[in-house]
Motif scaffolding. Structure first.
Motif, short mmCIF file in Angstrom:
data_model
loop_
_atom_site.label_atom_id
_atom_site.label_comp_id
_atom_site.label_asym_id
_atom_site.label_seq_id
_atom_site.Cartn_x
_atom_site.Cartn_y
_atom_site.Cartn_z
N MET A 31 -3.70 -8.15 16.78
CA MET A 31 -2.46 -7.40 16.58
C MET A 31 -2.22 -7.14 15.10
O MET A 31 -2.47 -8.01 14.26
N ALA A 32 -1.68 -5.96 14.79
CA ALA A 32 -1.33 -5.67 13.40
C ALA A 32 0.01 -6.32 13.08
O ALA A 32 0.92 -6.30 13.91
N ALA A 33 0.10 -6.90 11.89
CA ALA A 33 1.40 -7.45 11.46
C ALA A 33 2.32 -6.27 11.13
O ALA A 33 1.85 -5.24 10.65
N PRO A 34 3.63 -6.40 11.39
CA PRO A 34 4.53 -5.31 11.01
C PRO A 34 4.47 -5.09 9.50
O PRO A 34 4.35 -6.06 8.74
N CYS A 35 4.50 -3.84 9.10
CA CYS A 35 4.29 -3.54 7.68
C CYS A 35 5.26 -2.44 7.25
O CYS A 35 5.41 -1.43 7.94
N ALA A 36 5.88 -2.64 6.11
CA ALA A 36 6.83 -1.64 5.63
C ALA A 36 6.12 -0.38 5.12
O ALA A 36 6.71 0.70 5.09
N MET A 55 -6.89 8.06 5.96
CA MET A 55 -5.79 7.13 5.68
C MET A 55 -5.50 6.39 6.99
O MET A 55 -5.22 7.04 8.00
N VAL A 56 -5.55 5.07 6.96
CA VAL A 56 -5.44 4.30 8.19
C VAL A 56 -4.23 3.37 8.18
O VAL A 56 -3.97 2.69 7.19
N GLY A 57 -3.52 3.33 9.29
CA GLY A 57 -2.42 2.38 9.42
C GLY A 57 -1.76 2.50 10.78
O GLY A 57 -1.46 3.60 11.23
N GLU A 58 -1.55 1.36 11.44
CA GLU A 58 -0.87 1.37 12.74
C GLU A 58 0.54 1.92 12.58
O GLU A 58 1.13 2.44 13.51
N ASP A 59 1.08 1.76 11.37
CA ASP A 59 2.49 2.08 11.20
C ASP A 59 2.76 3.56 10.95
O ASP A 59 3.88 3.93 10.60
N ILE A 60 1.73 4.39 11.11
CA ILE A 60 2.04 5.83 11.04
C ILE A 60 2.43 6.36 12.42
O ILE A 60 2.94 7.45 12.55
N ARG A 61 2.17 5.55 13.45
CA ARG A 61 2.55 5.97 14.81
C ARG A 61 4.05 6.31 14.82
O ARG A 61 4.87 5.46 14.48
N GLY A 62 4.34 7.49 15.23
CA GLY A 62 5.74 7.85 15.45
C GLY A 62 6.58 8.01 14.19
O GLY A 62 7.78 8.21 14.29
N ARG A 63 6.00 7.86 12.99
CA ARG A 63 6.84 8.06 11.80
C ARG A 63 6.79 9.53 11.40
O ARG A 63 5.74 10.15 11.44
N SER A 64 7.90 10.06 10.97
CA SER A 64 7.87 11.46 10.56
C SER A 64 7.83 11.54 9.03
O SER A 64 8.14 10.58 8.34
N GLY A 65 7.41 12.67 8.54
CA GLY A 65 7.43 12.91 7.09
C GLY A 65 6.24 12.37 6.34
O GLY A 65 6.10 12.57 5.13
N ILE A 66 5.32 11.69 7.07
CA ILE A 66 4.19 11.08 6.38
C ILE A 66 3.22 12.15 5.87
O ILE A 66 2.79 12.11 4.72
N SER A 67 2.92 13.13 6.74
CA SER A 67 1.93 14.12 6.28
C SER A 67 2.48 14.91 5.10
O SER A 67 1.72 15.29 4.20
N GLY A 68 3.78 15.15 5.09
CA GLY A 68 4.38 15.84 3.93
C GLY A 68 4.11 15.07 2.65
O GLY A 68 3.71 15.65 1.63
N ARG A 69 4.28 13.75 2.71
CA ARG A 69 4.03 12.93 1.50
C ARG A 69 2.55 12.97 1.11
O ARG A 69 2.20 13.04 -0.05
#
Ligand code: ADP
Ligand code: ASP
Ligand code: MG
Length: 486
Positions: A318-323, A410-424
């Motif tokens: 499991m991935a640890a939660p990450c900010a 770019m890899v990270g479980e925490d991109i699931r469902g986040r918006s605005g990431i591709s803009g950054r």
């Protein structure tokens, strides 16, 4: 048989004290490095663990063996034998530095026997003037054949019960030379028969990574970087409590520290994220390594043999939660974009199948695909078969090749469902020309193609954007890239 032993040998039971330790090329590059390796193994034994060791060839040896094979294949016998002679000397000198006692004589004899066999093989290849994938596997395997014998002798000398096991007797594969597929059930049986009794007798088995053999005993290899895969196969087959990948950096880093000196160690990462990173170019781990470990739920650690006190990276289910949205940025270079424009069939039914069939016939893996109404763009590793692939594709389409490309992933479980990431992402690299974009089906990676010459600038810009304020629970903010390869 004692009760404890019965429990340990129950089928399916993890042997928690058994740890598979894999040391890469830089961790066995000379006598000093091999002694560091011995000290690390001693530390594990002193903690009550039972190491099984997998070693790579000494640093750069595999490349030199490939060069020797290629020279012989061109009929350049003198050039091939000169490379082999330099390798023989390097190994003999290392053995002399490593083993200053009676173990030296036996090891020298073993090294010379291996290099005599290599010389014979190179002479044979030069005489025929052709290097087949089968003979190439035989040639490149010599690095691990010799390094494993030397490390086993060093372990014996230093009271670690070093026992050499010829990996070709355990790692049984199909005959897909150059990238053979392991036969896991057979491997498990062989390891149980040949390696486990040594562990139970308190010895430290040492196997060469990367190499295997078919059931008929023909030498094979698992593909470049394949010693990690051997470690995972051995760990899976023996149901180890842990697999440790010892290398020359502090663990899996936020990007390749050779590109970005600010790279940080990632303390924990999921199997899925690590697999994605490895597949998309992070050399620190062979892409196939993760699967045998996942299947048996064995934690994998990536550790630094030059900085053994460092905690490394733990790869877990499991991935640890990450900010921070991303864990790491991988780079895969030497890619080619193939633009296929449908000349006649205009994406008719079965057209894409016909295109993919061509790649399938040439066993060419595709990294990324994008389609429009009349065209398909694909990216593949640049290699010698591309010309033949294009000739085939040319029968059904207009084809254009563009080499010199690189994939940033770019890899990270925490991109699931986040918006605005591709803009950054794309505003961080707005000055760089992006050719193709894909957000993988796995939802944990975002990849795009750029010019190889833009890689360093892009990676540094992205790293600055996403790792300026790293989450200290996941990233080691104190650590910086320690060892950068010479
Ligand atoms: P070994 O010989 O120990 O198998 P490799 O050279 O195969 O070592 O892999 C380690 C190298 O991988 C490091 O020196 C580093 O330059 C490179 N690397 C690429 N991406 C990463 C990453 N994300 N984290 C750590 N190392 C990376
Ligand atoms: N020696 C092999 C290579 O350089 C395998 C490995 O080191 O993992 O590819
Ligand atoms: Mg490697």
């Amino acid at each position: 048989m004692s009760g404890a032993r019965k429990v340990e040998e129950r089928v399916g039971e993890a042997r928690t004290a058994l740890v598979v330790m894999k040391f890469g090329g830089t961790s066995v590059e000379d006598a000093k490095a091999m002694l560091r390796t011995a000290a690390i193994v001693r530390g594990r034994r002193e903690r009550g663990l039972k190491p099984v060791v997998v070693v790579s060839a000494m640093a750069k040896v595999t490349d030199q063996l490939l060069a020797a094979g290629a020279a012989a294949g061109r009929g350049d016998k003198v050039g091939a034998l000169a490379i082999a002679a330099r390798l023989r000397n390097r190994h003999l000198e290392t053995a002399a530095d490593l083993l200053a006692d009676d173990l030296l004589a036996g090891t020298r004899t073993a090294i010379c026997a291996e290099f005599d066999a290599l010389d014979d093989l190179l002479r044979g290849i030069a005489a025929v003037g052709e290097l087949t994938p089968r003979t190439s596997d035989n040639v490149v395997g010599f690095g691990e054949r010799v390094s494993s014998q030397m490390v086993a002798a060093a372990f014996a000398r230093h009271g670690l019960g070093g026992a050499h096991v010829d990996a070709r007797s355990c790692i049984v594969t199909d005959d897909h030379f150059g990238k053979a597929a392991p036969l896991e059930a057979v491997i498990e049986a062989k390891l149980t028969q040949l390696v486990l009794p040594l562990v139970q007798a308190g010895q430290t088995p040492v196997l060469g990574g990367f190499i295997g053999a078919t059931a008929d005993g023909i030498a094979t290899t698992l593909g470049r970087g394949g010693s990690d895969y051997t470690a995972a196969l051995v760990g899976g087959g023996l149901r180890a409590g842990a697999i440790e990948i010892w290398t020359d950096v502090n663990g899996i880093m936020t990007t390749d520290p050779r590109i970005c000196a600010d790279a940080l160690r990632v303390k924990t990462i999921s199997f899925e994220e690590a697999a994605e990173l490895a597949y998309f170019g992070a050399k620190v781990l062979h892409p196939a390594t993760i699967l045998p470990a996942v299947q048996k739920n064995i934690p994998v650690w990536v550790l630094n043999s030059r900085n053994a006190q460092n905690e490394g990276t733990k790869i877990t289910a499991m991935a640890a939660p990450c900010a921070s949205p991303f864990k790491s940025i991988a780079v895969k270079k030497k890619l080619t974009i193939i633009d296929i424009v449908a000349s006649r069939m205009l994406m008719s039914h079965g057209y894409l199948k016909a295109v993919f069939d061509v790649f399938d016939r040439f066993e060419c893996a595709i990294d990324m695909v994008s389609t429009s109404e009349v065209s398909v763009s694909l990216t593949v590793e640049s290699h010698g078969r591309l010309a033949a692939i294009c000739t085939e594709l040319g029968k059904i389409a207009d084809v254009k090749l563009e080499g010199g490309k690189a994939l940033i992933c770019m890899v990270g479980e925490d991109i699931r469902g986040r918006s605005g990431i591709s803009g950054r992402v794309f505003s961080a690299i707005r000055h760089i020309n992006v050719r193709m974009i894909s957000q993988g089906a796995s939802e944990i990676n975002m990849s795009f193609m750029i010019e190889e010459s833009d890689v360093d600038e892009a990676v540094r810009a992205l790293h600055a954007e996403f790792f300026a304020e790293p989450d200290p629970t996941v990233f080691d903010v104190e650590s910086r890239a320690v060892a950068v390869k010479a």
